[in-house]
Design a protein around this motif. Structure first.
Motif, short mmCIF file in Angstrom:
data_model
loop_
_atom_site.label_atom_id
_atom_site.label_comp_id
_atom_site.label_asym_id
_atom_site.label_seq_id
_atom_site.Cartn_x
_atom_site.Cartn_y
_atom_site.Cartn_z
N ALA A 88 -4.50 0.62 -8.94
CA ALA A 88 -4.88 -0.73 -8.71
C ALA A 88 -4.12 -1.86 -9.73
O ALA A 88 -3.82 -2.88 -9.42
N SER B 77 -6.43 5.41 -5.99
CA SER B 77 -7.12 4.10 -5.83
C SER B 77 -7.26 3.37 -7.21
O SER B 77 -6.55 2.19 -7.36
N LYS B 78 -8.25 4.12 -7.85
CA LYS B 78 -8.22 3.28 -9.15
C LYS B 78 -7.13 3.34 -10.32
O LYS B 78 -6.76 2.53 -11.06
N SER C 185 -15.16 3.79 -2.36
CA SER C 185 -14.06 2.82 -2.78
C SER C 185 -12.72 3.48 -2.86
O SER C 185 -11.84 3.07 -3.78
N TRP D 4 0.93 -1.30 -0.03
CA TRP D 4 -0.08 0.03 0.06
C TRP D 4 0.81 1.24 -0.15
O TRP D 4 2.16 1.15 0.29
N GLY E 67 -1.17 -3.07 -8.48
CA GLY E 67 -1.01 -4.06 -7.36
C GLY E 67 -1.07 -3.09 -6.10
O GLY E 67 -0.59 -3.78 -5.34
N GLY F 187 -2.44 -0.87 -2.85
CA GLY F 187 -3.52 -0.56 -2.40
C GLY F 187 -3.33 1.16 -1.82
O GLY F 187 -2.19 1.48 -1.83
N GLN G 249 -8.31 0.81 0.18
CA GLN G 249 -8.24 -0.55 0.18
C GLN G 249 -7.80 -1.05 1.67
O GLN G 249 -8.13 -2.24 2.03
#
Length: 440
Positions: A292, A288-289, A317, A271, A295, A297, A320
């Motif tokens: 992603a 985040s989008k 959203s 992350w 890989g 978060g 994560q």
């Protein structure tokens, strides 16, 4: 339970951690780990201890806020409070005049946390249980009665919260035994503060690996080439199979965060924590989008004001990994709300615990989460830093990189009186000595 609160004391306690650059990051290069430290006295001779965490300057503001709110506790019995804990939480957070300087955010909410942490500590002490055990032993109905659902019922209703807690009753005793035997998995932030030299980082990583640590966090965000060098160093040291986490402490704009993390993606972080303003929900969603496919978060929460913001992060959203904080939110009451929402949205909780007292407190919350709610350890871990535990009467116990459940009654908030005396700001011995040396 007929313990009437007759006195509320609050102290400004500061530790000069900036001298060794402990806690240094891209936005806070010189933190002095500090606390507004609360002691409740009852007419029955019992005490409750609580605190909220700060970084030095400004602690006096939180102390003033605690003093402003303390009148709402005086004269109340513990039974008065816990019989309607939701109502008491709302009393503190909704005072018709003081809520104007919040509401439920900033210094006034930090003060609320300190006071309520002391109330929970008092309750656990009276019951003769560590706080995590007090929470585990409460019924779903009792737990839900502590939560203020105002402003979050569109995401989580009281009935839904009850259902989640009731569903988790199966296997609870087995999970409690598992935690008592194994402890809760932790990650370390102590190896790679931004102000540490490569030599210091290398030595600390070597020591941590020898002590069984497998999850490491590195501070990033000041200078990209420097981050690449330090991340390469730590990844080479820990190997390809261990977990690497990164934390920018709010350093970047949204686009900058995406570009910077794209450059650091080869080091395979699980992350990136606080990549941008902690208030920017849609910015976190965009990051985040974008990350992603790499890989990576996004984690945040240590400076998330309240349950309402967490609600929106989850609805969008945008996270994560949810990072609750025992002193940023309104104590256990509001953290229960966030834990319940995170479970409903199926987002793992990995608490923030860097800072004086935060490890001691938040271990109780994450133990409760696993035993009584989430029943899952996938991608879950609790932060650990190895500073200042010696100043507490019930310091955390780490074994094989796991938090062992506390055994002493209470919320593990009590500081040693000698430590309070020495670090009281500005006239305690430590600060007087530094002033005499011209270092403060």
């Amino acid at each position: 339970m007929q313990q009437q609160i007759v006195e509320v004391r609050v102290e400004d306690v500061r530790f000069p951690t900036s001298l060794q650059q402990h806690g240094s990051d891209a936005m806070h290069p010189d933190p002095d780990y500090s606390a507004a430290y609360v002691v409740l006295e009852t007419d029955g001779g019992r005490r409750g201890y609580g605190l909220t965490f700060t970084l030095g300057r400004g602690t006096q503001v939180v102390v003033c806020a605690v003093e402003a709110l303390s009148g709402l506790l005086l004269g109340k019995t513990l039974e008065d409070i816990v019989d309607d804990f939701r109502g008491f939480y709302r009393l503190l957070t909704s005072d018709s005049q003081m809520r104007w300087i919040g509401p439920e955010k900033g210094a006034i909410h930090l003060a609320t946390a300190a006071l309520l942490n002391a109330v929970w500590d008092l309750w656990a002490r009276v019951e003769g249980k560590p706080l995590w055990k007090l929470l585990v032993d409460l019924s779903p109905e009792q737990l839900v009665s502590c939560v203020d659902f105002r402003y979050i019922s569109d995401a989580l209703t009281e009935q839904q919260a009850l259902d989640l807690l009731r569903e988790a009753q199966a296997g609870k005793a087995e999970r409690e035994q598992q935690m008592l035997q194994e402890g809760y998995p932790a990650y370390t932030t102590s190896c790679a503060w931004l102000g540490y030299s490569d030599q210091q980082l290398t030595q600390l990583c070597t020591d941590a690996l020898a002590n069984g640590w497998s999850r490491f966090k590195v501070k990033v965000g000041a200078e990209l080439k420097d981050d690449e060098r330090r991340c390469r160093l730590i990844r080479q040291m820990i190997g390809p199979d261990k977990t690497l986490l990164m934390d920018a402490n709010q350093r970047w704009d949204v686009g900058e965060a995406i570009r910077w993390m794209s450059s650091l993606a080869p080091f395979r972080p699980l992350w990136i924590e606080e990549p941008t303003s902690p208030d920017d929900i849609l910015g976190h969603a965009a990051i985040s989008k974008a990350l992603a496919p790499l890989g990576i978060g996004v984690a945040s929460g240590e400076q998330c004001h309240n349950r309402v913001m967490f609600k929106q992060f989850l609805q969008a959203s945008a996270l994560q990994f949810v990072q609750i904080d025992s002193c940023r939110l309104g104590s256990v009451n509001e953290n229960l709300a966030v834990l319940l929402m995170a479970h409903k949205f199926q987002v793992p909780v990995c608490p923030h615990a860097g800072g004086v007292g935060l490890c001691e407190l938040v271990q109780h919350l994450i133990l409760f989460d696993y035993i009584s709610l989430s029943a899952d350890l996938t991608n879950r871990m609790c932060e650990y830093v190895d500073h200042l535990h010696q100043h507490f009467s019930s310091p955390v116990v780490i074994r094989n990189a796991h938090y062992l459940p506390p055994k002493d009654p209470g919320y593990s908030c009590e500081m040693l009186e000698s430590s309070v005396e020495a670090h009281r700001f500005p006239h305690g011995r430590v600060w007087a000595d530094l002033s005499a040396q011209g270092r403060r």
